[in-house]
Design a protein around this motif. Structure first.
Motif, PDB file in Angstrom:
ATOM      1  N   ILE A  19       0.839  -1.195   0.000  1.00  0.00           N
ATOM      2  CA  ILE A  19       0.000   0.000   0.000  1.00  0.00           C
ATOM      3  C   ILE A  19       0.877   1.249   0.000  1.00  0.00           C
ATOM      4  CG2 ILE A  19      -1.630   1.349   1.389  1.00  0.00           C
ATOM      5  CD1 ILE A  19      -2.817  -1.320   2.306  1.00  0.00           C
ATOM      6  N   THR A  20       1.898   1.280   0.832  1.00  0.00           N
ATOM      7  CA  THR A  20       2.728   2.473   0.929  1.00  0.00           C
ATOM      8  C   THR A  20       3.685   2.625  -0.240  1.00  0.00           C
ATOM      9  OG1 THR A  20       4.323   1.277   2.292  1.00  0.00           O
ATOM     10  CG2 THR A  20       2.620   2.537   3.436  1.00  0.00           C
ATOM     11  N   SER A  21       3.951   1.563  -0.976  1.00  0.00           N
ATOM     12  CA  SER A  21       4.885   1.696  -2.094  1.00  0.00           C
ATOM     13  C   SER A  21       4.269   2.474  -3.247  1.00  0.00           C
ATOM     14  CB  SER A  21       5.330   0.312  -2.565  1.00  0.00           C
ATOM     15  OG  SER A  21       4.226  -0.383  -3.105  1.00  0.00           O
ATOM     16  N   HIS A  22       2.942   2.591  -3.306  1.00  0.00           N
ATOM     17  CA  HIS A  22       2.287   3.305  -4.384  1.00  0.00           C
ATOM     18  C   HIS A  22       2.030   4.776  -4.049  1.00  0.00           C
ATOM     19  CE1 HIS A  22       1.730  -0.310  -6.700  1.00  0.00           C
ATOM     20  NE2 HIS A  22       1.182  -0.903  -5.654  1.00  0.00           N
ATOM     21  N   LEU A  23       2.380   5.200  -2.847  1.00  0.00           N
ATOM     22  CA  LEU A  23       2.136   6.577  -2.451  1.00  0.00           C
ATOM     23  C   LEU A  23       3.229   7.480  -3.001  1.00  0.00           C
ATOM     24  CD1 LEU A  23       1.053   6.175   1.262  1.00  0.00           C
ATOM     25  CD2 LEU A  23      -0.394   6.593  -0.706  1.00  0.00           C
ATOM     26  N   ASN A  24       2.819   8.643  -3.470  1.00  0.00           N
ATOM     27  CA  ASN A  24       3.762   9.649  -3.932  1.00  0.00           C
ATOM     28  C   ASN A  24       3.693  10.806  -2.947  1.00  0.00           C
ATOM     29  OD1 ASN A  24       5.418  11.322  -5.328  1.00  0.00           O
ATOM     30  ND2 ASN A  24       4.147  11.437  -7.173  1.00  0.00           N
ATOM     31  N   ARG A  25       4.755  11.041  -2.215  1.00  0.00           N
ATOM     32  CA  ARG A  25       4.728  12.023  -1.129  1.00  0.00           C
ATOM     33  C   ARG A  25       5.446  13.321  -1.500  1.00  0.00           C
ATOM     34  NH1 ARG A  25       3.958   9.353   4.279  1.00  0.00           N
ATOM     35  NH2 ARG A  25       3.225   7.297   3.726  1.00  0.00           N
ATOM     36  N   ARG A  26       5.485  13.668  -2.759  1.00  0.00           N
ATOM     37  CA  ARG A  26       6.145  14.892  -3.179  1.00  0.00           C
ATOM     38  C   ARG A  26       5.106  15.917  -3.628  1.00  0.00           C
ATOM     39  NH1 ARG A  26       9.472  12.514  -7.636  1.00  0.00           N
ATOM     40  NH2 ARG A  26       8.267  10.680  -7.156  1.00  0.00           N
ATOM     41  N   LEU A  27       5.368  17.170  -3.291  1.00  0.00           N
ATOM     42  CA  LEU A  27       4.523  18.266  -3.739  1.00  0.00           C
ATOM     43  C   LEU A  27       5.343  19.138  -4.680  1.00  0.00           C
ATOM     44  CD1 LEU A  27       2.703  19.419  -0.498  1.00  0.00           C
ATOM     45  CD2 LEU A  27       1.721  18.217  -2.421  1.00  0.00           C
ATOM     46  N   GLY A  28       4.761  19.424  -5.822  1.00  0.00           N
ATOM     47  CA  GLY A  28       5.432  20.305  -6.764  1.00  0.00           C
ATOM     48  C   GLY A  28       5.243  21.760  -6.380  1.00  0.00           C
ATOM     49  N   ASN A  29       5.947  22.625  -7.086  1.00  0.00           N
ATOM     50  CA  ASN A  29       5.881  24.056  -6.808  1.00  0.00           C
ATOM     51  C   ASN A  29       4.468  24.588  -7.029  1.00  0.00           C
ATOM     52  OD1 ASN A  29       6.779  26.621  -6.203  1.00  0.00           O
ATOM     53  ND2 ASN A  29       7.429  27.054  -8.285  1.00  0.00           N
ATOM     54  N   ARG A  30       3.823  24.140  -8.092  1.00  0.00           N
ATOM     55  CA  ARG A  30       2.472  24.624  -8.395  1.00  0.00           C
ATOM     56  C   ARG A  30       1.469  24.222  -7.317  1.00  0.00           C
ATOM     57  NH1 ARG A  30      -0.532  27.382 -11.798  1.00  0.00           N
ATOM     58  NH2 ARG A  30      -2.529  26.543 -12.461  1.00  0.00           N
ATOM     59  N   LYS A  31       1.576  23.014  -6.801  1.00  0.00           N
ATOM     60  CA  LYS A  31       0.654  22.567  -5.755  1.00  0.00           C
ATOM     61  C   LYS A  31       0.851  23.367  -4.473  1.00  0.00           C
ATOM     62  CE  LYS A  31       0.159  17.930  -7.548  1.00  0.00           C
ATOM     63  NZ  LYS A  31       0.433  16.519  -7.353  1.00  0.00           N
TER      64      LYS A  31
END
Length: 80
Positions: A19-31
Motif C-alpha cells: 500500500i505504501t509503495s504506491h504513495l507519492n509524497r512529493r509536492l510540486g511548486n504549483r501545488k
C-alpha cells in the motif's frame, strides 16, 4: 489495546508495504502555490464573514449563504 488500535495495526506486513509503495509524497511548486493561495483566500473569507455578521446579523448571513450556494449549484450543474 482498544478496538480502534487493533484495527489500525496491519495484520500482514506485505500488504502494508504494497500500500505504501504506491504513495507519492512529493509536492510540486504549483501545488504548494495553490495551497498557499487557498489559505489566503480562506482567511480573507473568514474575516469578511465576521464583518458581515456584525453588520447584518445571522439571518441575513444565512440568507446570503443560501442564495450563493444555490447560484453555485446551478453553475456547477450547467458546467457538468
Amino acid at each position: 489495546m482498544s478496538t480502534l488500535e487493533k484495527k489500525a495495526v496491519p495484520t500482514n506486513s506485505a500488504t502494508a508495504g504494497s500500500i505504501t509503495s504506491h504513495l507519492n509524497r512529493r509536492l510540486g511548486n504549483r501545488k504548494i502555490q495553490l495551497i498557499a493561495a487557498g489559505g489566503s483566500i480562506g482567511t480573507a473569507l473568514f474575516i469578511n464573514i465576521g464583518s458581515a455578521l456584525a453588520k447584518g446579523g445571522p439571518g441575513s448571513l444565512l440568507l446570503a449563504f443560501t442564495l450563493y450556494t444555490m447560484i453555485l449549484t446551478l453553475a456547477n450543474n450547467s458546467a457538468a
